[in-house]
Design a protein around this motif. Sequence first.
Motif: not given
Length: 208
Positions: A41-49, A51-57, A71-73, A98-102
Motif C-alpha cells: 500500500p502507498g504510492g500517493t500522499a494519502l496512500g502512504e498515510q 500504509r502507515a496505519l495498515l502496517l502499524d503493529k 483498496f481505498a489506497a 491487487a494480487d497481494a490483496s487476494f
Amino acid sequence: MIPGKFITLEGIDGAGKSTQLTWIVELLQRAGLQTVVTREPGGTALGEQLRALLLDKTMTMHAETETLLMFAARREHLDKVIIPALSQGQWVISDRFADASFAYQGGGRGLNVDKLSILEHWVQGELQPDLTLYFDVPVEVGMQRVSQIKNVDRFEKEQADFFQRVRAAYLDRARQFPDRIKIIDSSQSLAEVKAAVEQTLKDVLNHG
Ligand SMILES: Nc1ncnc2c1ncn2[C@@H]1O[C@H](COP(=O)(O)OP(=O)(O)O)[C@@H](O)[C@H]1O
Ligand SMILES: [Mg+2]
C-alpha cells in the motif's frame, strides 16, 4: 514509441521483491524505457498515510476494514500515479498490487474471494498488470530472511501458518492467470534470481 506497461512484483515478506526491483528498473532503463517506481500500500500522499496505519503493529482492525483500506489506497494510486504514467507511455513498476490483496486478505485473513473480486472490479475496472513477477519462496526461507529486520510490521509479525496461506493463495492466483503471472523461484541465489528476472523481462520486451 512503445506504450507504457504495468509490471507488478508479488511474493511473501522476504521473497526478494525490493531487492529485485532495482535490477528490474536497471534492465528497463537500459532498454531505453521511462520508468516509474511505486509501491502498495502507498504510492500517493494519502496512500502512504493509509500504509502507515495498515502496517502499524500496535493497530488492530477487522479483516474487512484492512481490505477496504487497501483498496481505498489502490483507488488513489491508480488515479494519481499508475494511470497517468501509463497514459504518458511510461513503464510502471509496483512493489505489490491487487494480487497481494487476494493473497494476504484472501488467503492470509480468510476473506471471501467474491468480496475481493467485487472490490477489484470496482476499483480497477478491467485494468490488470501486463506482467506480474511472483517471487516464490518457501515460508521458512522468507521468514528467515525477514528475521534480520528488527522492527517488523503488522504483517511481518504474523506466524508461519499465515504465510503458508498467503503463499498458497499466490500460487492459486498464478495458476489462474498463467499468461500474466510468471513464477520466479526466489529460493535461488541472488544471481540466479536476477538471471530468471532478466529472462522473463526479455521475453516480455520481445513478444509483448
Ligand atoms: N535470492 C536471495 N538470496 C538470499 N538473500 C536474499 C535473496 N533475495 C533477497 N534476499 C535478502 O532477503 C531480505 C529480504 O529481501 P527483500 O528484497 O527486502 O524482500 P521483500 O521485499 O520481498 O520483502 C533482504 O535482506 C535481502 O538482502
Ligand atoms: Mg520489500
